[in-house]
Design a protein around this motif. Structure first.
Motif, PDB file in Angstrom:
ATOM      1  N   ALA A 154       0.811  -1.220   0.000  1.00 29.84           N
ATOM      2  CA  ALA A 154       0.000   0.000   0.000  1.00 29.84           C
ATOM      3  C   ALA A 154       0.840   1.263   0.000  1.00 29.84           C
ATOM      4  O   ALA A 154       0.410   2.312  -0.471  1.00 29.84           O
ATOM      5  N   SER A 155       2.049   1.192   0.539  1.00 28.77           N
ATOM      6  CA  SER A 155       2.901   2.376   0.591  1.00 28.77           C
ATOM      7  C   SER A 155       3.643   2.607  -0.722  1.00 28.77           C
ATOM      8  O   SER A 155       4.215   3.673  -0.933  1.00 28.77           O
ATOM      9  N   ILE A 156       3.640   1.607  -1.603  1.00 26.68           N
ATOM     10  CA  ILE A 156       4.366   1.718  -2.868  1.00 26.68           C
ATOM     11  C   ILE A 156       3.428   2.062  -4.017  1.00 26.68           C
ATOM     12  O   ILE A 156       3.702   2.952  -4.816  1.00 26.68           O
ATOM     13  N   VAL A 157       2.301   1.335  -4.113  1.00 23.21           N
ATOM     14  CA  VAL A 157       1.316   1.638  -5.154  1.00 23.21           C
ATOM     15  C   VAL A 157       0.487   2.818  -4.672  1.00 23.21           C
ATOM     16  O   VAL A 157      -0.506   2.668  -3.973  1.00 23.21           O
ATOM     17  N   HIS A 158       0.936   4.016  -5.023  1.00 18.87           N
ATOM     18  CA  HIS A 158       0.285   5.227  -4.531  1.00 18.87           C
ATOM     19  C   HIS A 158      -0.866   5.618  -5.461  1.00 18.87           C
ATOM     20  O   HIS A 158      -0.729   5.532  -6.689  1.00 18.87           O
ATOM     21  N   PRO A 159      -1.995   6.058  -4.904  1.00 20.70           N
ATOM     22  CA  PRO A 159      -3.135   6.438  -5.746  1.00 20.70           C
ATOM     23  C   PRO A 159      -2.792   7.467  -6.816  1.00 20.70           C
ATOM     24  O   PRO A 159      -3.374   7.439  -7.904  1.00 20.70           O
ATOM     25  N   ARG A 160      -1.866   8.352  -6.529  1.00 20.33           N
ATOM     26  CA  ARG A 160      -1.565   9.380  -7.539  1.00 20.33           C
ATOM     27  C   ARG A 160      -0.994   8.762  -8.821  1.00 20.33           C
ATOM     28  O   ARG A 160      -1.206   9.303  -9.911  1.00 20.33           O
ATOM     29  N   GLU A 161      -0.262   7.640  -8.675  1.00 21.79           N
ATOM     30  CA  GLU A 161       0.301   6.989  -9.858  1.00 21.79           C
ATOM     31  C   GLU A 161      -0.808   6.431 -10.747  1.00 21.79           C
ATOM     32  O   GLU A 161      -0.648   6.320 -11.951  1.00 21.79           O
ATOM     33  N   VAL A 162      -1.905   6.040 -10.125  1.00 20.58           N
ATOM     34  CA  VAL A 162      -3.034   5.497 -10.872  1.00 20.58           C
ATOM     35  C   VAL A 162      -3.919   6.608 -11.425  1.00 20.58           C
ATOM     36  O   VAL A 162      -4.267   6.616 -12.606  1.00 20.58           O
ATOM     37  N   PHE A 163      -4.250   7.573 -10.573  1.00 24.37           N
ATOM     38  CA  PHE A 163      -5.276   8.556 -10.948  1.00 24.37           C
ATOM     39  C   PHE A 163      -4.731   9.763 -11.712  1.00 24.37           C
ATOM     40  O   PHE A 163      -5.497  10.457 -12.380  1.00 24.37           O
ATOM     41  N   ASN A 164      -3.428  10.031 -11.637  1.00 20.12           N
ATOM     42  CA  ASN A 164      -2.861  11.095 -12.478  1.00 20.12           C
ATOM     43  C   ASN A 164      -3.126  10.808 -13.955  1.00 20.12           C
ATOM     44  O   ASN A 164      -3.500  11.698 -14.727  1.00 20.12           O
ATOM     45  N   GLU A 165      -2.932   9.558 -14.339  1.00 17.34           N
ATOM     46  CA  GLU A 165      -3.153   9.177 -15.738  1.00 17.34           C
ATOM     47  C   GLU A 165      -4.638   9.209 -16.075  1.00 17.34           C
ATOM     48  O   GLU A 165      -5.019   9.569 -17.192  1.00 17.34           O
ATOM     49  N   ALA A 166      -5.471   8.854 -15.109  1.00 18.63           N
ATOM     50  CA  ALA A 166      -6.919   8.917 -15.339  1.00 18.63           C
ATOM     51  C   ALA A 166      -7.366  10.348 -15.621  1.00 18.63           C
ATOM     52  O   ALA A 166      -8.185  10.595 -16.511  1.00 18.63           O
ATOM     53  N   ARG A 168      -5.400  12.767 -16.730  1.00 21.85           N
ATOM     54  CA  ARG A 168      -4.794  13.189 -18.001  1.00 21.85           C
ATOM     55  C   ARG A 168      -5.574  12.669 -19.198  1.00 21.85           C
ATOM     56  O   ARG A 168      -5.684  13.340 -20.226  1.00 21.85           O
ATOM     57  N   ARG A 169      -6.143  11.481 -19.064  1.00 19.25           N
ATOM     58  CA  ARG A 169      -6.884  10.854 -20.165  1.00 19.25           C
ATOM     59  C   ARG A 169      -8.374  11.168 -20.117  1.00 19.25           C
ATOM     60  O   ARG A 169      -9.132  10.677 -20.954  1.00 19.25           O
ATOM     61  N   SER A 170      -8.796  11.955 -19.132  1.00 20.05           N
ATOM     62  CA  SER A 170     -10.227  12.256 -18.928  1.00 20.05           C
ATOM     63  C   SER A 170     -11.033  10.967 -18.800  1.00 20.05           C
ATOM     64  O   SER A 170     -12.143  10.843 -19.360  1.00 20.05           O
ATOM     65  N   ALA A 171     -10.495  10.019 -18.067  1.00 17.20           N
ATOM     66  CA  ALA A 171     -11.165   8.733 -17.892  1.00 17.20           C
ATOM     67  C   ALA A 171     -12.343   8.868 -16.939  1.00 17.20           C
ATOM     68  O   ALA A 171     -12.313   9.652 -15.982  1.00 17.20           O
ATOM     69  N   ASN A 172     -13.373   8.088 -17.205  1.00 18.51           N
ATOM     70  CA  ASN A 172     -14.546   8.077 -16.334  1.00 18.51           C
ATOM     71  C   ASN A 172     -14.356   7.123 -15.164  1.00 18.51           C
ATOM     72  O   ASN A 172     -14.875   7.351 -14.070  1.00 18.51           O
ATOM     73  N   SER A 173     -13.598   6.061 -15.393  1.00 15.90           N
ATOM     74  CA  SER A 173     -13.392   5.049 -14.354  1.00 15.90           C
ATOM     75  C   SER A 173     -12.100   4.281 -14.626  1.00 15.90           C
ATOM     76  O   SER A 173     -11.484   4.419 -15.686  1.00 15.90           O
ATOM     77  N   VAL A 174     -11.721   3.482 -13.634  1.00 15.99           N
ATOM     78  CA  VAL A 174     -10.471   2.720 -13.708  1.00 15.99           C
ATOM     79  C   VAL A 174     -10.732   1.295 -13.237  1.00 15.99           C
ATOM     80  O   VAL A 174     -11.509   1.070 -12.302  1.00 15.99           O
ATOM     81  N   ILE A 175     -10.079   0.344 -13.894  1.00 17.47           N
ATOM     82  CA  ILE A 175     -10.029  -1.026 -13.400  1.00 17.47           C
ATOM     83  C   ILE A 175      -8.558  -1.382 -13.213  1.00 17.47           C
ATOM     84  O   ILE A 175      -7.743  -1.169 -14.122  1.00 17.47           O
ATOM     85  N   CYS A 176      -8.213  -1.875 -12.029  1.00 15.63           N
ATOM     86  CA  CYS A 176      -6.828  -2.257 -11.765  1.00 15.63           C
ATOM     87  C   CYS A 176      -6.681  -3.780 -11.792  1.00 15.63           C
ATOM     88  O   CYS A 176      -7.616  -4.517 -11.450  1.00 15.63           O
ATOM     89  N   PHE A 177      -5.513  -4.214 -12.210  1.00 12.46           N
ATOM     90  CA  PHE A 177      -5.194  -5.634 -12.273  1.00 12.46           C
ATOM     91  C   PHE A 177      -3.803  -5.852 -11.699  1.00 12.46           C
ATOM     92  O   PHE A 177      -2.936  -4.992 -11.826  1.00 12.46           O
ATOM     93  N   HIS A 178      -3.590  -6.986 -11.097  1.00 10.74           N
ATOM     94  CA  HIS A 178      -2.211  -7.413 -10.870  1.00 10.74           C
ATOM     95  C   HIS A 178      -2.188  -8.930 -10.800  1.00 10.74           C
ATOM     96  O   HIS A 178      -3.203  -9.579 -10.537  1.00 10.74           O
ATOM     97  N   ASN A 179      -1.038  -9.484 -11.106  1.00 11.03           N
ATOM     98  CA  ASN A 179      -0.896 -10.934 -11.185  1.00 11.03           C
ATOM     99  C   ASN A 179      -0.225 -11.499  -9.947  1.00 11.03           C
ATOM    100  O   ASN A 179       0.540 -10.815  -9.262  1.00 11.03           O
ATOM    101  N   HIS A 180      -0.516 -12.746  -9.667  1.00 12.96           N
ATOM    102  CA  HIS A 180       0.195 -13.514  -8.660  1.00 12.96           C
ATOM    103  C   HIS A 180       1.026 -14.571  -9.386  1.00 12.96           C
ATOM    104  O   HIS A 180       0.456 -15.506  -9.967  1.00 12.96           O
ATOM    105  N   PRO A 181       2.355 -14.450  -9.395  1.00 14.12           N
ATOM    106  CA  PRO A 181       3.192 -15.414 -10.117  1.00 14.12           C
ATOM    107  C   PRO A 181       2.999 -16.858  -9.664  1.00 14.12           C
ATOM    108  O   PRO A 181       3.280 -17.788 -10.415  1.00 14.12           O
ATOM    109  N   SER A 182       2.506 -17.066  -8.463  1.00 12.38           N
ATOM    110  CA  SER A 182       2.257 -18.425  -7.964  1.00 12.38           C
ATOM    111  C   SER A 182       1.150 -19.115  -8.744  1.00 12.38           C
ATOM    112  O   SER A 182       1.030 -20.342  -8.711  1.00 12.38           O
TER     113      SER A 182
END
Length: 229
Positions: A154-166, A168-182
């Motif tokens: 939580a301290s590394i994936v900061h909301p600003r990194e996600v929402f700054n681009e939103a 900039r792109r005038s996005a209405n919404s966001v969906i986040c994904f991440h993988n588990h290598p296991s």
């Protein structure tokens, strides 16, 4: 007992990989046969099919072969630099094809559609990748971006990194994904904390976090469906 290796020329013509591909289609060939076509030739003591089989056994199939380096490949008897390059180029081309999407915008209206959008891109990665898809008012993807690579925190994936681009792109919404290598998509405590933090930030900005989807090996978990958003 005959100790001489069985060479491709000794195999009936209709059973040779190239001829089988021509006559029956590439889908009918085994991984060993497809790899043999890429390698083209064997060694003085082994047929190309035998080299292909040994290669697959060494890497325990295609999953580990996909991440092999030139050095790892050329360490195997019968695989020189040229053959190693052919293998890696073929694997990369296949991976890029799997990641292609139609020219029209891809709409995500369910967790399943979201998981399908990134499954082939993320499921084999050996590190965690945090990816954000930015959507318009029709839930069509207008941009996709890898925000972070590494263990989720939580301290590394900061909301600003996600929402700054939103913004900039005038996005209405966001969906986040991440993988588990296991390969197991069960969400961790950190996954849940990150999700709640992103959802709260999105509400303050007026940009909805529609979902956070954890990708495993042909499996996924929607944190929206789990009630964390």
């Amino acid at each position: 007992m005959n100790d001489y290796p069985i060479m491709i020329r000794d195999v009936p013509e209709e059973e040779r990989p190239r001829e089988r591909l021509i006559n029956k289609g590439s889908h009918s060939l085994s991984n060993q046969e497809l790899l043999a076509i890429i390698l083209r030739t064997g060694t003085m003591n082994e047929s190309v099919l035998q080299v292909a089989q040994r290669l697959l056994q060494h890497f325990e199939g295609l999953r580990l072969l996909k991440n092999a380096s030139i050095e790892e490949l050329t360490a195997i008897k019968g695989i020189g630099t040229a053959k190693a390059i052919q293998i890696l180029a073929s694997l990369e081309l296949g991976q890029r094809i799997m990641q292609l999407h139609p020219d029209e915008k891809y709409a995500i209206r369910s967790p399943e559609e979201g998981a399908n959008y990134v499954m082939e891109e993320l499921r084999f990665l050996t590190q965690e990748h945090f990816v954000a898809a930015y959507l318009n008012t029709k839930n069509e993807v207008i941009h996709k971006q890898t925000v972070f690579i590494g263990s989720l925190n939580a301290s590394i994936v900061h909301p600003r990194e996600v929402f700054n681009e939103a913004i900039r792109r005038s996005a209405n919404s966001v969906i986040c994904f991440h993988n588990h290598p296991s390969g197991d998509p069960s969400p961790s405590r950190e996954d849940i904390e990150v999700t709640k933090r992103l959802a709260e930030s999105g509400r303050l900005l007026g940009i909805d976090l529609l979902d956070h989807i954890v990708i495993g090996d042909k499996q996924y978990v929607s944190l929206k469906e789990k009630g964390y958003i």
